[in-house]
Write an enzyme that holds these catalytic residues in place. Structure first.
Site, PDB file in Angstrom:
ATOM      1  N   VAL A 294      14.391  16.646   0.527  1.00  0.00           N
ATOM      2  CA  VAL A 294      13.475  16.167   1.556  1.00  0.00           C
ATOM      3  C   VAL A 294      12.051  16.590   1.236  1.00  0.00           C
ATOM      4  O   VAL A 294      11.095  15.832   1.424  1.00  0.00           O
ATOM      5  CB  VAL A 294      13.891  16.681   2.954  1.00  0.00           C
ATOM      6  CG1 VAL A 294      12.851  16.320   4.011  1.00  0.00           C
ATOM      7  CG2 VAL A 294      15.248  16.121   3.329  1.00  0.00           C
ATOM      8  N   ALA A 295      11.879  17.814   0.735  1.00  0.00           N
ATOM      9  CA  ALA A 295      10.544  18.311   0.435  1.00  0.00           C
ATOM     10  C   ALA A 295       9.953  17.658  -0.802  1.00  0.00           C
ATOM     11  O   ALA A 295       8.762  17.360  -0.859  1.00  0.00           O
ATOM     12  CB  ALA A 295      10.588  19.833   0.252  1.00  0.00           C
ATOM     13  N   ASP A 341     -17.563 -19.888  -3.694  1.00  0.00           N
ATOM     14  CA  ASP A 341     -18.264 -21.118  -3.371  1.00  0.00           C
ATOM     15  C   ASP A 341     -19.722 -20.768  -3.108  1.00  0.00           C
ATOM     16  O   ASP A 341     -20.062 -19.623  -2.818  1.00  0.00           O
ATOM     17  CB  ASP A 341     -17.626 -21.762  -2.138  1.00  0.00           C
ATOM     18  CG  ASP A 341     -18.186 -23.139  -1.846  1.00  0.00           C
ATOM     19  OD1 ASP A 341     -18.723 -23.763  -2.778  1.00  0.00           O
ATOM     20  OD2 ASP A 341     -18.102 -23.574  -0.689  1.00  0.00           O
ATOM     21  N   ASP A 621     -12.252 -22.808   1.491  1.00  0.00           N
ATOM     22  CA  ASP A 621     -12.257 -23.089   2.922  1.00  0.00           C
ATOM     23  C   ASP A 621     -11.444 -24.313   3.307  1.00  0.00           C
ATOM     24  O   ASP A 621     -11.099 -24.488   4.465  1.00  0.00           O
ATOM     25  CB  ASP A 621     -13.693 -23.251   3.446  1.00  0.00           C
ATOM     26  CG  ASP A 621     -14.460 -24.324   2.688  1.00  0.00           C
ATOM     27  OD1 ASP A 621     -13.854 -25.000   1.827  1.00  0.00           O
ATOM     28  OD2 ASP A 621     -15.671 -24.483   2.940  1.00  0.00           O
ATOM     29  N   ASP A 625      -8.338 -26.374  -1.133  1.00  0.00           N
ATOM     30  CA  ASP A 625      -8.516 -25.103  -1.831  1.00  0.00           C
ATOM     31  C   ASP A 625      -7.258 -24.243  -1.803  1.00  0.00           C
ATOM     32  O   ASP A 625      -7.176 -23.249  -2.528  1.00  0.00           O
ATOM     33  CB  ASP A 625      -9.662 -24.306  -1.187  1.00  0.00           C
ATOM     34  CG  ASP A 625     -11.024 -24.915  -1.452  1.00  0.00           C
ATOM     35  OD1 ASP A 625     -11.205 -25.460  -2.554  1.00  0.00           O
ATOM     36  OD2 ASP A 625     -11.889 -24.866  -0.568  1.00  0.00           O
ATOM     37  N   ASN A 687       4.708  19.912  -3.755  1.00  0.00           N
ATOM     38  CA  ASN A 687       6.146  19.726  -3.936  1.00  0.00           C
ATOM     39  C   ASN A 687       6.617  20.290  -5.269  1.00  0.00           C
ATOM     40  O   ASN A 687       7.705  20.862  -5.366  1.00  0.00           O
ATOM     41  CB  ASN A 687       6.489  18.235  -3.847  1.00  0.00           C
ATOM     42  CG  ASN A 687       6.358  17.707  -2.429  1.00  0.00           C
ATOM     43  OD1 ASN A 687       6.043  18.455  -1.504  1.00  0.00           O
ATOM     44  ND2 ASN A 687       6.595  16.425  -2.252  1.00  0.00           N
ATOM     45  N   ASP A 719       2.299  19.655   4.613  1.00  0.00           N
ATOM     46  CA  ASP A 719       1.924  18.470   3.842  1.00  0.00           C
ATOM     47  C   ASP A 719       1.459  17.322   4.741  1.00  0.00           C
ATOM     48  O   ASP A 719       0.588  16.549   4.370  1.00  0.00           O
ATOM     49  CB  ASP A 719       3.115  17.984   2.998  1.00  0.00           C
ATOM     50  CG  ASP A 719       3.151  18.670   1.641  1.00  0.00           C
ATOM     51  OD1 ASP A 719       2.259  19.500   1.379  1.00  0.00           O
ATOM     52  OD2 ASP A 719       4.072  18.382   0.856  1.00  0.00           O
TER      53      ASP A 719
END
Length: 888
Positions: A294-295, A341, A621, A625, A687, A719
């Site tokens: 887990v750590a 553009d 736009d 496009d 870690n 942490d």
């Protein structure tokens, strides 16, 4: 065969009356209220097809598909199986937090996009029950009679019924830059290819399509398709069918997580085996191995990355950018080319008079009076501005600036007739009652404006301060060409007096005219665009202009902004069409301006740049496009002037259609990735230290230095809080003065993994040294001291790595107050765990003497000093490298 509207064939082949009869509507009355409700129920609301909403179950399950999260869940199950419910709860809380953050952010993005969709023609004017009404466009139904005028966005597919000089900008749908002239007559049979529905949209002159814009004239039209059945809706469905692409960040994190998890699981298995062989209780070793997993596995990384991206997305909304896909924020940090553009993005999308020429002061007043009268722009009282074609609004605005009351002038000299503009003639003419200037004054005056090459050959005289004099056409044309060479759109304005009302034939009216003057107009660059371009160039990003405009206009703007150098040339659409793929790849390496480009050519440009190894951002736009936005590494759509389809295809939407916003997004992307690296550097170093402590202690004859509860506390609090606060770290100095990050670059590049390893070794060595000293002198506080050294060292480390190069003393403590607060809170919590009698039994700690606490603090300061020395070495090496480059 009937279509969805019930029409027996394509509506453009029918008369408007036949369409009305089939749809059971009287065009002069409109639909009745009860019929509207029935049709709305039958066909649904007039909305574009949208991506099917994901169920809440899908949203909840998605975060749990990550490989690291699955490993954590397995660890939680194992922890519960061996009876440690506290560990199971701790892991579950972390995983749940990650899921909640992801779900909330997705919900917020959906809400924001829903609001953005309202930008596209939210209301329409219709005839219903014989009266004009304004309704939401979503409430339009088949058979509704829609009223159109200049400036309106067409809200559904319409069969035009009555047309008065209607012109429509269909570029968003067809890519055709020239406005389409419309009429209401059915198309003749010989104009229809087989099958009938194959007639191109651009040829359907009696139709108006959803999402296109009325630029001139008026009309009424009958709704023949809504929502998904419109042409816009059908294209939108095709665009959405393409699956999403994984971003570089997603790919890097997935690969990193899998490799790290496998390594950590192997180490945990080894620690478990060694501990059991030494005679340690197997339950304690199993719990230690699970706690270490887990750590060591950075399970907070997905949550932290999501938080970082969400904060970045929120910051970008404040600068008028909406992120549709969170990882795209980081992706911008890899952009090497921005294809933009011109109109509205690099420029204001608002024509302004830049220069003009008359042959005397009095003719100047005549020029602006004519420009205001021969003009279809109309006042918009609500906005205190003019509405209509951008060129015509620029002319009336300049007339007003010259002291002419345009509204009063038009009231005194109303329009009596007109010959409208068309693409072949390139000019328009109106005639008016002449001003009352004397008994011998002619009663009528005709005024013409248009392209110089169209108007000047029809002029015989020019108005000067001495009156009308013979015109030297070549002199006027030379001036017009000089303005055009500067990128301006040039118009010639002329007039002719008539003693009887002019006939409507152009050949009769538009001849023997007197030239009043020449006007040069320009869509000026946005004030902030030049600085944004300079910032791009400093950041190693190449800005490229792709436009449908004339090459001279495009080059003038590009040179002014710094996109193109003096002497550079634009590549035209015709030239590009003649190039094969290899030739285009060579061209895109140095061309910075592309003019007269069609949508398909945009895709070719993107592909050629990508083939050269560039990471491309493309703006767009229109519906046309959308393929280019999909093809680019990151699509950037316009929110103010763009279409829904373009926005759906894009990862980023500019709410202000501003090029500078793209650059701000790039800066934010770089900052975010830097902060992700800082979190990984912080997390992995700590870690690594914890893993080395637990891994090496048995081999050097020391007892277990940390208990599972210590490891979980370290993982969740030590942490967690400072790591999340790193998300608020400001951008590094010079973040936009370095080249783009290669898309495939690892998170561990530029010495990060080496840093994590040596800092982890340093922290681990200090902790083991403290434990060895305590064991040698028989001090029972050894385990608590190891726990405290690990915590304080991480706090010192997180303050030192706020910048990869700058010293903390240069940055100052107050430049990231959230991080300072997180570190202060973490230190207070750690001291509480050590010194509060209520917490000591829970964490198996003993109160440290002042000297012991000072020793722990000294170890932490040693870690801080070591990292500062590393950064000083980096700064010195960087200066030496720059000096060597400068000398070369």
């Amino acid at each position: 065969m009937a279509n969805e509207s019930g029409l027996p064939q394509e509506p453009h082949a029918l008369s408007a009356g036949d369409v009305a009869r089939h749809l059971r509507v009287q065009p002069d009355v409109g639909l009745a209220a009860d019929e509207i409700d029935a049709r709305l129920l039958r066909h649904g609301p007039n909305r574009l097809p949208e991506t099917a909403p994901r169920s809440w179950l899908q949203r909840v399950l998605d975060p749990f598909r990550d490989f690291m999260i699955m490993v954590l869940l397995a660890a939680a199950v194992l922890s519960g199986f061996i009876g440690d419910i506290a560990d199971t709860v701790a892991i579950a809380v972390i995983v749940l937090l990650n899921a909640v953050i992801a779900i909330v952010q997705e919900w917020r993005a959906d809400r924001a996009m829903q609001a953005l969709r309202q930008l596209a023609a939210p209301r329409a004017r219709v005839l219903r029950d014989g009266r004009m009404a304004v309704v939401e466009t979503s409430q339009l139904v088949l058979g509704d009679v829609v009223l159109l005028e200049a400036g309106d966005m067409i809200p559904a597919d319409l069969r035009l019924h009555h047309v008065a000089q209607l012109r429509v900008d269909e570029s968003a749908l067809t890519g055709e830059s020239v406005t389409a002239q419309k009429h209401a007559a059915p198309l003749p049979p010989h104009a229809l290819p087989l099958p009938p529905h194959a007639l191109p949209l651009g040829d359907q002159a009696n139709m108006a399509f959803k999402g296109t814009l009325v630029t001139h004239g008026r009309a009424t039209g009958i709704v023949i398709a809504t929502g998904a059945a419109t042409q816009l809706g059908q294209i939108a469905a095709l665009v959405r069918a393409a699956g999403p692409r994984s971003t570089p960040l997603q790919l890097r994190l997935a690969a990193f997580g899998k490799r790290l998890s496998l390594v950590v699981l192997a180490i945990c298995a080894l620690i478990f085996a060694v501990g059991v062989l030494r005679g340690e209780p197997w339950l304690l070793m199993a719990l230690t191995a699970v706690s270490l997993a887990v750590a060591a596995i950075p399970e907070a990384l997905p949550a932290v990355v999501t938080v970082l991206l969400a904060l970045g997305a929120r910051a970008m909304v404040r600068v008028h950018a909406l992120v549709r896909r969170l990882p795209a924020v980081e992706t911008l940090g890899s952009v090497t080319v921005i294809c933009s553009d011109k109109t509205g993005t690099l420029t204001l999308n608002r024509m302004r008079v830049k220069a003009w020429r008359t042959w005397g002061d009095l003719p100047a007043q005549q020029l602006w009076r004519a420009a205001a009268l021969c003009n279809d722009a109309v006042p918009d009282t609500a906005a205190a501005a003019w509405r209509g074609d951008p060129t015509e609004t620029a002319l009336v605005e300049q007339a007003g600036a010259e002291g002419i009351d345009v509204v009063a002038l038009r009231a005194r000299q109303p329009r009596a007739g007109e010959i409208p503009f068309d693409a072949e003639r390139k000019r328009m003419t109106t005639w008016h009652a002449a001003a009352d200037d004397g008994a011998n004054a002619p009663p009528w005056i005709a005024m013409t404006k248009g392209a110089p090459e169209s108007v000047l050959p029809r002029c015989t005289h020019v108005l000067t301060r001495r009156g009308a004099e013979p015109l030297h056409v070549h002199e006027a044309l030379d001036f017009a060409r000089s303005l055009a060479a500067q990128g301006m759109r040039v118009l010639a304005v002329a007039q002719r007096d008539w003693h009887e009302q002019p006939w409507a034939e152009a050949g009769t009216v538009e001849r023997d005219m007197t030239l009043l003057g020449l006007v040069g107009l320009l869509d000026p660059p946005r004030p902030e665009a030049k600085q944004a371009v300079a910032e791009c160039l400093a950041a190693g990003i190449i800005p490229v202009m792709i436009t449908g405009d004339h090459p001279a206009t495009a080059l003038a703007i590009a040179r002014e902004l710094g996109i193109a150098a003096e002497g550079a040339k634009a590549l035209g659409g015709a030239e590009l069409a003649a190039m094969d793929a290899a030739a285009l790849r060579d061209a895109v390496a140095h061309v910075r301006v592309y003019a007269r480009m069609d949508p398909a050519q945009k895709i070719r440009i993107v592909a050629a740049l990508q083939a050269n190894g560039e990471f491309v951002a493309m703006t767009g736009d229109g519906v046309n496009d959308a393929p280019a936005l999909r093809a680019a590494d990151i699509g950037v759509a316009m929110g103010a002037g763009g279409t829904d389809v373009a926005r759906e295809a894009a990862s980023l939407v500019l709410l202000d259609d501003n090029f500078a916003t793209i650059v701000a997004a790039v800066r934010e992307g770089r900052r975010i990735f830097d902060n992700i690296r800082k979190f990984v550097r912080f997390n992995m170093s700590g870690n690594a230290g914890a893993v080395l402590i637990l891994f090496l202690a048995p081999f050097v004859g020391l007892p277990i230095p940390l208990l599972p509860i210590h490891i979980l506390w370290f993982n969740m609090v030590i942490d967690g809080l400072p790591g999340l606060a790193l998300a608020t770290e400001p951008a590094e100095r010079g973040v936009m003065q370095r080249p783009p990050r290669p898309p495939g670059e690892s998170v561990f590049a530029h010495g990060l993994w080496q840093h994590a390893l040596w800092v982890g070794l340093l922290i681990g060595g200090l902790c083991l040294g403290v434990q060895a000293w305590a064991a040698a002198v028989g001090n029972p506080h050894g385990q608590t001291m190891v726990f405290t050294v690990l915590t304080l060292a991480q706090m010192a480390h997180v303050m030192a790595i706020r910048s990869e190069r700058e010293s903390l003393f240069t940055l100052g403590l107050r430049s990231n107050l959230p991080l300072l607060g997180a570190v202060s809170l973490t230190l207070a919590l750690q001291l509480g765990v050590v010194y509060l009698p209520l917490l000591q039994p829970v964490f198996h700690t003993l109160p440290l003497a002042p000297g012991e606490l000072a020793a722990c603090l000294g170890c932490a300061l040693l870690v801080f000093a070591a990292v500062e020395v590393e950064k000083a070495w980096r700064r010195r090496a960087g200066r030496a490298m720059h000096a060597a480059i400068g000398a070369a």
